[in-house]
Write an enzyme that holds these catalytic residues in place. Structure first.
Site, PDB file in Angstrom:
ATOM      1  N   SER A 186       0.841  -1.184   0.000  1.00  0.00           N
ATOM      2  CA  SER A 186       0.000   0.000   0.000  1.00  0.00           C
ATOM      3  C   SER A 186       0.889   1.250   0.000  1.00  0.00           C
ATOM      4  CB  SER A 186      -0.967  -0.036   1.190  1.00  0.00           C
ATOM      5  OG  SER A 186      -2.045   0.849   0.990  1.00  0.00           O
ATOM      6  N   ASP A 446      -8.586  -5.109  -6.380  1.00  0.00           N
ATOM      7  CA  ASP A 446      -8.107  -4.045  -5.493  1.00  0.00           C
ATOM      8  C   ASP A 446      -8.304  -2.683  -6.157  1.00  0.00           C
ATOM      9  OD1 ASP A 446      -6.867  -2.452  -3.638  1.00  0.00           O
ATOM     10  OD2 ASP A 446      -4.837  -3.079  -4.165  1.00  0.00           O
ATOM     11  N   HIS A 474      -6.294  -6.366  -1.970  1.00  0.00           N
ATOM     12  CA  HIS A 474      -5.255  -5.410  -1.585  1.00  0.00           C
ATOM     13  C   HIS A 474      -4.196  -6.091  -0.721  1.00  0.00           C
ATOM     14  CE1 HIS A 474      -3.809  -1.330  -0.981  1.00  0.00           C
ATOM     15  NE2 HIS A 474      -3.810  -1.493   0.328  1.00  0.00           N
TER      16      HIS A 474
END
Length: 513
Positions: A186, A446, A474
């Site tokens: 991320s 995602d 994700h």
């Protein structure tokens, strides 16, 4: 210096208190807690297979870093937490795997469990991890006051990592023969890519999972992917599922704006009646967050899967009045969310949200939402809006409804936001980042894939490698393999392992591309 040995497994506490809206952040924290639970299980399994407990090799330390790496006249520092695991290291020339902390606290499990740990074991690597400045324990007591947040940015964070490289190299007497590879997911995945771009002489390669390397003020594409994922039959979605979501949100919005806020508040068991226009937006945002969080963390066990969500929304065995069917199915979805997170009611108070975001005491900011919102306002944007026609939620979720917090909380004028985003993209390169020898990994459901690097263009040649994991969520690739993993996720981890091993081989033989 090292402070203590990490010999105890952290017990995770789930707080049952009711908090304000903006549920996606709470869902994100729940995902982090779940990963810690999975990590604990993996550590216990490792302990059962060996004579020594894995935590015997882990040490925690704190490094005093400059608050401002770019102002030599400023001698202020802050304590930055890190972890080291020597269990797999093949001294003295084995590689070093750096796990980069992101927008939350870092635990010893960052060097004890995860796919990067499995790769460290396979390659005889020293494992190190650094907590991000201003998160977790790596912040001064007054660090969250608005006047002190100016030192919270990605450039300073990258300099922290470079300084940490120097510190670890001295601590373990490392040399150029110790190849460094960075890992992150991320926002930390973006840091991993940028770290390789900014300090290529220190870090040989980088793995960037679900990395939003492109800053975007109005991130409407997030909800476009949410809508497409709700229709994806391979993960349990359908056109009917999306149409029910659209109908349900339209019905809620009509009821709220038509003078029926009291009944809506009762139906969704809100802690407050959403009479104020800003409370109405809080409710609509919270309901959208439940769907958004489900998609982002699909099949990760955080809330429910897309298949389960769509089953609630489309199962014909439920007996609802036809004209209110979609509305009541959304009510049922909110009820499942409250039951899952053990909250007695759904808070929709805008004023309570503002009060919480204004809190600067460290103990009241364990969820780190204030810090991340500051970074969004000053560098990245990432505001997930619903003004685009492709959004399945309410059009009341506007850019203005989110960016007004920037001035309200941090005195950042809204008319400066786009210039800040442009600067970030010019500095790092946006979705054509100034990187080389970075592996970008993204999942097919995602929503953050829209801001990452999905495929190498013809002009890129071998500068970057990409792995696209169809129907994956994700950062799913960062978890250790389980029997429930989809085949494409297992294949992706294999491709990652092959690439990392190739980098290490090339580095050993001096084949620098």
């Amino acid at each position: 210096m090292f402070l203590s040995a990490a010999r105890c497994v952290v017990l995770l506490l789930f707080v049952n208190a009711v908090h304000s809206g903006r549920l996606l952040w709470k869902i994100k924290k729940r995902a982090r807690d779940l990963q810690l639970h999975k990590a604990k299980d993996e550590v216990l399994m490792r302990a059962a297979r060996g004579r020594h407990h894995p935590t015997d090799h882990v040490k925690m330390g704190k490094l005093h870093q400059p608050l401002d790496h770019f102002n030599f006249q400023n001698n202020k520092t802050f304590p930055q937490k890190f972890f080291v695991n020597e269990a797999f290291w093949e001294r003295p020339h084995g590689p070093v795997f750096l796990y980069i902390g992101g927008e939350g606290p870092l635990s010893e499990f960052s060097v004890l469990a995860g796919h990067h740990v499995n790769m460290a074991e396979a390659n005889g690597a020293l494992l190190v991890a650094l907590e991000h400045r201003f998160y977790g324990d790596s912040v001064n007591p007054d660090g969250l006051e608005t006047k002190n947040l100016g030192d919270l940015n990605s450039q300073q964070a990258l300099s922290d990592l470079a300084a940490f490289h120097h510190y670890v190299s001295n601590l373990f007497s490392l040399s150029h023969r110790n190849t460094w590879i960075s890992f992150g997911g991320s926002y930390a995945g973006a840091l991993s890519a940028w770290l390789r771009g900014q300090f290529p002489h220190l870090f040989y390669g980088a793995v960037a999972s679900s990395a939003p390397v492109k800053a975007k003020l109005d991130f409407s594409a997030y909800n476009k992917i949410v809508g497409l994922s709700l229709m994806n039959q391979e993960v349990g979605g359908s056109e009917k599922c999306l149409s029910v979501v659209l109908e349900a949100f339209a019905t809620v919005e009509t009821a709220l704006m038509g003078g029926n806020a009291t009944q809506v508040g009762k139906d969704f068991l809100c802690c407050q009646t959403p009479e104020d226009p800003k409370d109405k937006i809080e409710l609509l945002q919270s309901l959208a967050d439940i769907v958004m969080g489900t998609v982002q963390y699909n099949e990760e066990g955080v809330l429910m899967s897309i298949h389960q969500l769509c089953d609630v929304l489309t199962n014909r065995s439920e007996a609802y009045e036809e004209e209110m069917e979609a509305y009541h199915r959304l009510v049922k979805l909110a009820e499942i969310y409250r039951w899952t997170v053990e909250e007695s009611c759904l808070s929709v108070s805008y004023e309570q949200t503002v009060r919480e975001l204004r809190q600067t005491a460290l103990q009241s900011n364990s969820n780190a939402q204030r810090q991340w919102l500051y970074q969004a306002c000053t560098q990245f944007g990432f505001f997930q809006t619903c003004e685009d026609a492709s959004c399945p939620f309410s059009r009341m979720l506007t850019l203005q409804s989110q960016t007004h917090f920037c001035f309200l909380l941090f005195n950042v004028p809204q008319d400066t936001l786009q210039a800040r985003i442009t600067f970030t993209n010019n500095y790092y390169g946006g979705d054509h980042p100034h990187t080389h020898r970075v592996l970008y990994v993204n999942g097919g459901v995602d929503p953050w894939q829209e801001l990452s690097v999905l495929s190498k263009g013809a002009a890129q040649e071998d500068k970057e490698q990409t792995v696209f994991v169809k129907n994956s969520a994700h950062c799913a690739d960062m978890s250790p393999e389980t029997s429930a993993d989809r085949p494409e996720l297992r294949e992706a981890r294999g491709a990652m392992e092959t690439q990392v091993a190739l980098w290490l081989k090339n580095a050993t033989w001096g084949n620098v591309v």
